[in-house]
Design a protein around this motif. Structure first.
Motif, short mmCIF file in Angstrom:
data_model
loop_
_atom_site.label_atom_id
_atom_site.label_comp_id
_atom_site.label_asym_id
_atom_site.label_seq_id
_atom_site.Cartn_x
_atom_site.Cartn_y
_atom_site.Cartn_z
N LEU A 148 17.80 34.26 -24.98
CA LEU A 148 17.80 33.04 -24.17
C LEU A 148 18.34 31.89 -25.01
CD1 LEU A 148 16.81 31.78 -21.43
CD2 LEU A 148 14.68 31.23 -22.64
N ASP B 136 16.95 26.37 -21.22
CA ASP B 136 15.76 26.37 -20.37
C ASP B 136 16.04 27.17 -19.09
OD1 ASP B 136 14.71 24.72 -22.27
OD2 ASP B 136 14.78 22.89 -21.07
N ALA B 137 14.98 27.74 -18.53
CA ALA B 137 15.13 28.57 -17.33
C ALA B 137 13.89 28.45 -16.45
CB ALA B 137 15.38 30.02 -17.71
N GLU B 138 14.05 28.81 -15.18
CA GLU B 138 12.93 28.87 -14.24
C GLU B 138 12.97 30.18 -13.49
OE1 GLU B 138 11.89 25.60 -11.73
OE2 GLU B 138 12.87 24.11 -13.01
N CYS B 139 11.80 30.66 -13.07
CA CYS B 139 11.75 31.91 -12.31
C CYS B 139 10.44 31.97 -11.53
CB CYS B 139 11.86 33.12 -13.23
SG CYS B 139 10.54 33.23 -14.45
N LEU C 155 7.68 35.66 -14.73
CA LEU C 155 8.11 35.94 -16.09
C LEU C 155 7.35 37.15 -16.59
CD1 LEU C 155 9.48 35.26 -18.83
CD2 LEU C 155 7.49 33.82 -19.33
N ILE D 131 12.33 37.14 -14.74
CA ILE D 131 12.89 37.10 -16.09
C ILE D 131 12.04 38.01 -16.98
CG2 ILE D 131 13.15 35.69 -18.18
CD1 ILE D 131 13.95 33.35 -16.43
N THR E 66 9.91 29.23 -25.81
CA THR E 66 10.41 30.40 -26.52
C THR E 66 11.35 29.97 -27.65
OG1 THR E 66 12.50 30.81 -25.33
CG2 THR E 66 10.45 31.51 -24.24
N THR F 250 12.75 26.62 -22.97
CA THR F 250 11.49 26.61 -22.23
C THR F 250 11.67 27.29 -20.87
OG1 THR F 250 10.76 24.56 -23.29
CG2 THR F 250 9.71 25.13 -21.21
N ILE F 251 10.73 28.15 -20.53
CA ILE F 251 10.75 28.84 -19.24
C ILE F 251 9.60 28.32 -18.38
CG2 ILE F 251 10.57 31.06 -18.04
CD1 ILE F 251 11.64 32.40 -20.58
N ALA G 88 7.57 29.15 -14.90
CA ALA G 88 7.38 30.28 -13.99
C ALA G 88 6.19 30.00 -13.08
CB ALA G 88 7.14 31.57 -14.77
#
Length: 411
Positions: free
Chosen positions: A30, A33-36, A39, A62, A228, A232-233, A235
């Motif tokens: 990664l 930043d991500a969203e899901c 996780l 993710i 991470t 940043t994730i 979720a």
């Protein structure tokens, strides 16, 4: 934010499965930043199976793995599958009653069938092959309980037969007082299994990131936050599928760490070395087991000890390996066995022989899949199915049997 997961040394020695299972696909770490929606933390068997099932339902998912897919605890797996648990059904009935115990065993049988379904659909080989297994009485005093277990399993329709001493002698090069012969077992390559299933999940638009470590996390807000090594994730839900590293969330009195010895021998040649080349294990505790690999080696395991770290001394490692080889040679004196791979690994067991699966009682939308025990892959499949249904529908009938907060008192 809570800190990430502590480092644990999982094994000492040379693992067999990674040496014959080169990476077929590399997943980038990664970088933003991500969203899901969900996780999954952990790219071993539990994480892979969860990602596959959620991918079938187009859930925005993710997967993060701090190392490489399938190269954590899963890489030390024996690669054996069977519906029969380390705890006999007759014993489990005494603890949780016939309805729950029988249902749990049925779920184990269903999990094996579900693994067969999934492996038949993936693009890459997993080494999965249906087999039978021999569960023999280690001594005469174990025979009564073994027969009682067989009669119970047979009455309930489980695919088992019974072998007496004469039949064992006619089909195997050793003599034992009696055995349950299961017609529902399998073997597989756990590293290829993880690689193939994650690859299939990625084809279903599951996002996969290797070399991505969770450093901190916050489970208290409406959105769950994970800091991470690469971003940043955010979720809505999380599945902790990273095994021992999540033990700080649980009552550790319910879980014990154990170390075990595994040996993989030299190739012993093609063909049938004993009746149907069945998986073999025994009633003695701790038990020893034997199976044959795809490349015609014996995989030997056992000598379990209640220790939290693997054996560090190589001379002690070799001493344990020789014990396993000597035991196998007693059963199969016609085979010339040498040690090609040997390792001592740590695994976890639970106080009642059942896995911990479900939502954490103190953290909404934080789910755990901890398939601890000798039947870990079956428990991982069972857990992935239960968590899928909890996430999709908010219910699964087995949730109470395997919940994290269950009592240590027998019913």
């Amino acid at each position: 934010m809570e800190k990430g997961f502590p480092y644990m040394k999982l094994y000492q020695g040379e693992l067999y499965w990674p040496s014959i299972s080169p990476e077929k696909r590399v997943y980038k770490p990664l970088k933003k930043d991500a969203e899901c929606e969900v996780l999954i933390i952990g790219g071993g068997e539990s994480g892979a199976l969860c990602s596959f099932l959620l991918g079938e339902y187009d859930i925005d998912t993710i997967v993060v793995e701090k190392n490489k897919i399938g190269n954590g605890v899963s890489a030390g797996n024996s690669g054996s599958l069977q519906f029969m648990s380390d705890k006999m059904l007759s014993d489990m009935i005494k603890e949780i009653g016939p309805e729950n115990a029988i249902y749990f065993y049925k779920l184990c049988q269903k999990a094996l069938d579900e693994i067969a379904r999934i492996t038949s659909q993936v693009e890459w080989s997993t080494g999965f092959e249906r087999k039978h297994s021999l569960y023999f009485a280690s001594n005469v005093k174990d025979l009564h309980n073994l027969k009682t277990e067989y009669e119970l399993l047979s009455k309930l329709g489980f695919p088992v037969t019974y072998m007496d001493k004469a039949e064992i002698q006619s089909k195997f090069p050793f003599s034992k007082p009696g055995a349950i012969y299961s017609l529902s077992a399998a073997r597989f390559n756990p590293v290829k299994f993880c690689q193939a299933i994650i690859h299939e999940a990625a084809k279903k638009n599951v996002r996969v990131y290797e070399d991505t470590e969770v450093l901190k996390y916050d489970l208290t807000g409406k959105k769950l936050l994970f800091e991470t090594s690469g971003g940043t994730i955010k979720a809505n839900k999380v599945i902790f599928a990273s095994g021992f590293e999540t033990l700080n969330y649980l009552n550790t009195k319910k879980i014990s760490l154990t170390r075990t010895q595994i040996v993989v021998t030299n190739p012993i040649g093609e063909g049938e070395k004993w009746y149907e080349n069945a998986l073999i294990w025994e009633t003695k505790r701790p038990y020893q087991y034997i199976r044959i690999s795809d490349d015609h080696r014996l995989i030997l395991g056992g000598l379990d000890e209640n220790e939290t770290e693997p054996v560090n001394d190589n001379s002690e490692l070799r001493k344990r390996s020789k014990k396993l080889v000597d035991s196998a040679s007693e059963l199969f004196p016609n085979l010339e066995l040498k040690i090609d791979y040997e390792y001592n690994a740590v695994f976890a067991t639970t106080f009642d022989g059942r896995p911990f699966i479900g939502e954490h009682p103190a953290y909404k939308n934080a789910y755990f899949l901890l398939g601890f025990g000798g039947n870990g892959t079956i428990y991982s499949m069972m857990g992935a199915t239960i968590l899928r249904d909890l996430i999709l529908y908010g219910y699964h009938p087995a949730a109470e049997i395997v919940k994290l907060g269950r009592s240590m008192k027998n019913k």
